[in-house]
Design an enzyme around this catalytic site. Structure first.
Site, PDB file in Angstrom:
ATOM      1  N   LYS A  11       0.833  -1.205   0.000  1.00 28.30           N
ATOM      2  CA  LYS A  11       0.000   0.000   0.000  1.00 28.30           C
ATOM      3  C   LYS A  11       0.874   1.264   0.000  1.00 28.30           C
ATOM      4  O   LYS A  11       2.094   1.186   0.183  1.00 28.30           O
ATOM      5  CB  LYS A  11      -0.928  -0.042   1.221  1.00 28.30           C
ATOM      6  CG  LYS A  11      -1.946  -1.191   1.188  1.00 28.30           C
ATOM      7  CD  LYS A  11      -2.843  -1.120   2.418  1.00 28.30           C
ATOM      8  CE  LYS A  11      -3.858  -2.240   2.446  1.00 28.30           C
ATOM      9  NZ  LYS A  11      -4.748  -2.131   3.628  1.00 28.30           N
ATOM     10  N   TYR A  51     -12.195  -2.406  -3.418  1.00 24.66           N
ATOM     11  CA  TYR A  51     -12.745  -2.474  -2.064  1.00 24.66           C
ATOM     12  C   TYR A  51     -14.283  -2.434  -2.054  1.00 24.66           C
ATOM     13  O   TYR A  51     -14.877  -2.065  -1.036  1.00 24.66           O
ATOM     14  CB  TYR A  51     -12.186  -1.333  -1.213  1.00 24.66           C
ATOM     15  CG  TYR A  51     -10.774  -1.577  -0.726  1.00 24.66           C
ATOM     16  CD1 TYR A  51     -10.475  -2.695   0.066  1.00 24.66           C
ATOM     17  CD2 TYR A  51      -9.740  -0.696  -1.029  1.00 24.66           C
ATOM     18  CE1 TYR A  51      -9.181  -2.924   0.524  1.00 24.66           C
ATOM     19  CE2 TYR A  51      -8.432  -0.923  -0.567  1.00 24.66           C
ATOM     20  CZ  TYR A  51      -8.183  -2.041   0.211  1.00 24.66           C
ATOM     21  OH  TYR A  51      -6.904  -2.265   0.678  1.00 24.66           O
ATOM     22  N   ASN A 114      -1.696  -0.146   7.155  1.00 22.09           N
ATOM     23  CA  ASN A 114      -1.188  -1.455   7.580  1.00 22.09           C
ATOM     24  C   ASN A 114      -0.367  -2.154   6.500  1.00 22.09           C
ATOM     25  O   ASN A 114      -0.293  -3.366   6.421  1.00 22.09           O
ATOM     26  CB  ASN A 114      -2.334  -2.333   8.112  1.00 22.09           C
ATOM     27  CG  ASN A 114      -3.396  -2.591   7.050  1.00 22.09           C
ATOM     28  OD1 ASN A 114      -3.240  -2.172   5.910  1.00 22.09           O
ATOM     29  ND2 ASN A 114      -4.457  -3.291   7.421  1.00 22.09           N
ATOM     30  N   HIS A 117      -1.876  -5.426   1.347  1.00 21.89           N
ATOM     31  CA  HIS A 117      -3.153  -6.097   1.077  1.00 21.89           C
ATOM     32  C   HIS A 117      -2.863  -7.486   0.519  1.00 21.89           C
ATOM     33  O   HIS A 117      -1.907  -7.667  -0.237  1.00 21.89           O
ATOM     34  CB  HIS A 117      -3.970  -5.315   0.033  1.00 21.89           C
ATOM     35  CG  HIS A 117      -5.083  -6.148  -0.540  1.00 21.89           C
ATOM     36  ND1 HIS A 117      -6.298  -6.285   0.080  1.00 21.89           N
ATOM     37  CD2 HIS A 117      -5.136  -6.947  -1.651  1.00 21.89           C
ATOM     38  CE1 HIS A 117      -7.063  -7.112  -0.623  1.00 21.89           C
ATOM     39  NE2 HIS A 117      -6.378  -7.529  -1.681  1.00 21.89           N
ATOM     40  N   GLU A 128      -9.387 -10.129  -8.123  1.00 26.56           N
ATOM     41  CA  GLU A 128      -8.382  -9.065  -8.004  1.00 26.56           C
ATOM     42  C   GLU A 128      -7.280  -9.196  -9.068  1.00 26.56           C
ATOM     43  O   GLU A 128      -6.787  -8.201  -9.589  1.00 26.56           O
ATOM     44  CB  GLU A 128      -7.798  -9.081  -6.577  1.00 26.56           C
ATOM     45  CG  GLU A 128      -8.861  -8.658  -5.551  1.00 26.56           C
ATOM     46  CD  GLU A 128      -8.481  -8.907  -4.101  1.00 26.56           C
ATOM     47  OE1 GLU A 128      -7.318  -9.291  -3.841  1.00 26.56           O
ATOM     48  OE2 GLU A 128      -9.349  -8.725  -3.223  1.00 26.56           O
TER      49      GLU A 128
END
Ligand code: IDP
Length: 148
Positions: A11, A51, A114, A117, A128
């Site tokens: 990310k 998402y 975080n 992914h 995805e």
């Protein structure tokens, strides 16, 4: 056990903090095979599609803002049980609950930032990989695989 493919993404916080190499290295050292990768400035529509399952969550707008704020590094990895194993290597969504030695425990503090992914099911992995790479993967042999 079946050979699977999964979509992983460093990310924006991980890219900004110079963690692409560290993260790629962990999956290489584990024995998984990288079969596609790219650095991408994410268009808003792509972030929203990625998402989509979280679109009713109160943090959805914040999440899309974050993912589109700076480039991400998308990857497709292949190997036995890679979907579940990659999730274990990432650690829990909230870094404060992530086990020591996981990526999120080692490098993150907040749930919003975080670092990584990873697809959470075979269905989402396929979705995805199609969404981010148009399903394009490389097929090649690694001689080392017979030792893994
Ligand atoms: P996952 O990334 O571990 O699969 P998901 O529940 O799919 O977790 O959530 C996607 C991402 O949304 C998380 O990685 C995290 O960055 C963000 N997120 C989840 N819960 C919250 C929250 O309560 N506040 C802000 N961001 C959140």
């Amino acid at each position: 056990m079946a050979v699977e493919q999964t979509f992983l993404m460093v990310k924006p916080d991980g890219v900004q903090r110079g963690l692409i190499g560290e993260i790629v290295s962990r999956f290489e050292q584990k024995g998984f095979k990288l079969i596609n990768a790219k650095l991408i400035q994410v268009p808003r529509e792509l972030a929203e599609s990625h998402y989509a399952e979280l679109s009713d969550k109160p943090f959805f707008g914040e999440l899309v803002d974050f993912i589109t704020s700076s480039p991400v590094f998308g990857m497709i990895w292949e190997g036995e049980n890679v979907i579940t194993t990659a999730r274990a290597m990432m650690g829990a969504t909230n870094p404060s609950a992530a086990a020591p030695g996981t990526i999120r425990n080692d490098f993150a503090i907040s749930v919003g930032m975080n670092i990584i992914h990873g697809s959470d099911s075979p269905e989402n992995a396929k979705r995805e990989i199609d969404l981010w790479f148009g399903g394009e993967t490389l097929s090649y042999d690694k001689a080392i695989n017979k030792w893994i």
